[in-house]
Design an enzyme around this catalytic site. Structure first.
Site, PDB file in Angstrom:
ATOM      1  CG  ASP A  25       5.931   6.957 -24.833  1.00  0.00           C
ATOM      2  OD1 ASP A  25       5.983   7.408 -23.681  1.00  0.00           O
ATOM      3  OD2 ASP A  25       6.055   7.687 -25.928  1.00  0.00           O
ATOM      4  CG  ASN A  73      13.169   9.385 -19.347  1.00  0.00           C
ATOM      5  OD1 ASN A  73      13.033   8.207 -19.426  1.00  0.00           O
ATOM      6  ND2 ASN A  73      12.741  10.212 -20.207  1.00  0.00           N
TER       7      ASN A  73
HETATM    8  C1  FPP Z   1       7.454   6.268 -20.591  1.00  0.00           C
HETATM    9  O1  FPP Z   1       6.251   6.682 -20.414  1.00  0.00           O
HETATM   10  C2  FPP Z   1       7.975   5.622 -19.588  1.00  0.00           C
HETATM   11  C3  FPP Z   1       9.051   5.751 -18.792  1.00  0.00           C
HETATM   12  C4  FPP Z   1       9.903   6.998 -19.051  1.00  0.00           C
HETATM   13  C5  FPP Z   1       9.460   5.081 -17.604  1.00  0.00           C
HETATM   14  C6  FPP Z   1       9.274   3.272 -17.954  1.00  0.00           C
HETATM   15  C7  FPP Z   1       9.077   2.582 -16.687  1.00  0.00           C
HETATM   16  C8  FPP Z   1       8.430   1.535 -16.309  1.00  0.00           C
HETATM   17  C9  FPP Z   1       7.391   0.890 -17.131  1.00  0.00           C
HETATM   18  C10 FPP Z   1       8.580   1.186 -15.229  1.00  0.00           C
HETATM   19  C11 FPP Z   1       9.873   0.627 -14.487  1.00  0.00           C
HETATM   20  C12 FPP Z   1      10.378  -0.466 -15.062  1.00  0.00           C
HETATM   21  C13 FPP Z   1      11.541  -1.206 -14.843  1.00  0.00           C
HETATM   22  C14 FPP Z   1      11.951  -2.206 -15.955  1.00  0.00           C
HETATM   23  C15 FPP Z   1      11.999  -0.760 -13.706  1.00  0.00           C
HETATM   24  P1  FPP Z   1       5.838   8.358 -20.256  1.00  0.00           P
HETATM   25  O2  FPP Z   1       6.223   8.478 -18.891  1.00  0.00           O
HETATM   26  O3  FPP Z   1       6.688   8.958 -21.263  1.00  0.00           O
HETATM   27  O4  FPP Z   1       4.291   8.418 -20.657  1.00  0.00           O
HETATM   28  P2  FPP Z   1       3.700   9.569 -21.376  1.00  0.00           P
HETATM   29  O5  FPP Z   1       4.397   9.723 -22.790  1.00  0.00           O
HETATM   30  O6  FPP Z   1       2.180   9.058 -21.577  1.00  0.00           O
HETATM   31  O7  FPP Z   1       3.808  10.987 -20.701  1.00  0.00           O
END
Ligand code: FPP
Length: 257
Positions: A25, A73
């Site tokens: 996250d 998501n």
């Molecule tokens: C959460 O951060 C992250 C995600 C929902 C996506 C995670 C994806 C990756 C790390 C890249 C792809 C990985 C693979 C294994 C293909 P957020 O967007 O919720 O961050 P925030 O809470 O700061 O808004």
């Protein structure tokens, strides 16, 4: 191989976790802090994924599970979802050769029927290519939700086991074998970056006795030294699995005799 369930038995507590599960996250906030578009955080997040896989393999962690895309998501802006899908495709296309040559087995859990056929094909190909690798199993949770997992297992149980064995003889093990991660031991250590302290519908069944570690570090900044801090914290935990401390001490004495 069947692993000891934390509720049906007492798993052997080892110093290093065999299985680490991660909620990555903070990508969006990492980018916003730098006045970049949110998706730049996801791109940077892939670099952190690469570093994490390498660091875990070097530390002899047998199972690493990463929550890449939850069943919730889909509620994000369409642009961000499309970007995450493209990122997933490019990771599958670009990284699988390197993973394979490093002895990493890839598994993907989640409801893949919602993904484009091309992604489903890439996943099946990557899983087949790496199926016999034994150094570490990397599981990517994509369109995964703990409640989805429990529900699909319940359907299979009702359809197969209940018909075969009869309702009265159904136990925990009959159910857990239908869960998406039945091939892995329960996570010993759960890590969530980005400051929030919740499970967010991740491995709900599997985390029954998992040690929960939360850090404020945003995922793109989570590196090998941050992992080592989490591992140091894990080493200090007393994993009682329902017992009392004195029982653990007498067990330790018996082992050292
Ligand atoms: C959460 O951060 C992250 C995600 C929902 C996506 C995670 C994806 C990756 C790390 C890249 C792809 C990985 C693979 C294994 C293909 P957020 O967007 O919720 O961050 P925030 O809470 O700061 O808004």
């Amino acid at each position: 191989m069947a692993y000891t369930s934390s509720t049906m038995g007492v798993p052997v507590a080892v110093e290093m976790p065999r299985h680490i599960a991660v909620i990555m996250d903070g990508n969006g906030r990492w980018a916003t802090q730098r006045r970049l578009p949110r998706v730049a955080g996801h791109t940077k997040g892939v670099e952190a994924v690469r570093a994490m896989v390498e660091a875990c393999a070097r530390r002899n962690i047998s199972y690493l599970t990463l929550f890449a895309f939850s069943s919730e998501n889909w509620r994000r802006p369409t642009d961000e979802i499309s970007f995450l899908m493209r990122l997933f495709v490019s990771v599958l296309e670009r990284e699988i050769g390197k993973m394979h040559s490093n002895g990493i087995r890839l598994r993907v859990i989640g409801d893949l029927t919602k993904f484009e056929p091309r992604i489903q094909e890439l996943v099946r190909g990557a899983e087949a290519k790496t199926a016999n690798n034994q150094r570490m199993t990397l599981t990517i949770a994509a369109n995964y939700g703990g409640r989805w997992d429990l529900t699909q297992a319940a359907y299979k149980l009702a359809e197969q086991a209940v018909a075969e064995k009869g309702m009265q003889s159904i136990g925990e093990a009959d159910f857990s074998k239908y869960l998406a991660m039945a091939y892995a031991p329960e996570p010993d250590l759960f890590i969530r970056t980005g400051g929030e302290q919740r499970l967010s519908n991740f491995l709900l069944w599997q985390c029954a006795y998992t040690e929960l570690y939360f850090t404020d570090i945003f995922w793109p900044d989570f590196d090998a030294s941050a992992l080592d801090l989490a591992l140091d914290w894990y080493c200090q935990r007393e994993r009682r699995f329902g017992r009392i401390s004195a029982q653990l001490e007498s067990e330790e004495k018996q082992i050292s005799c």
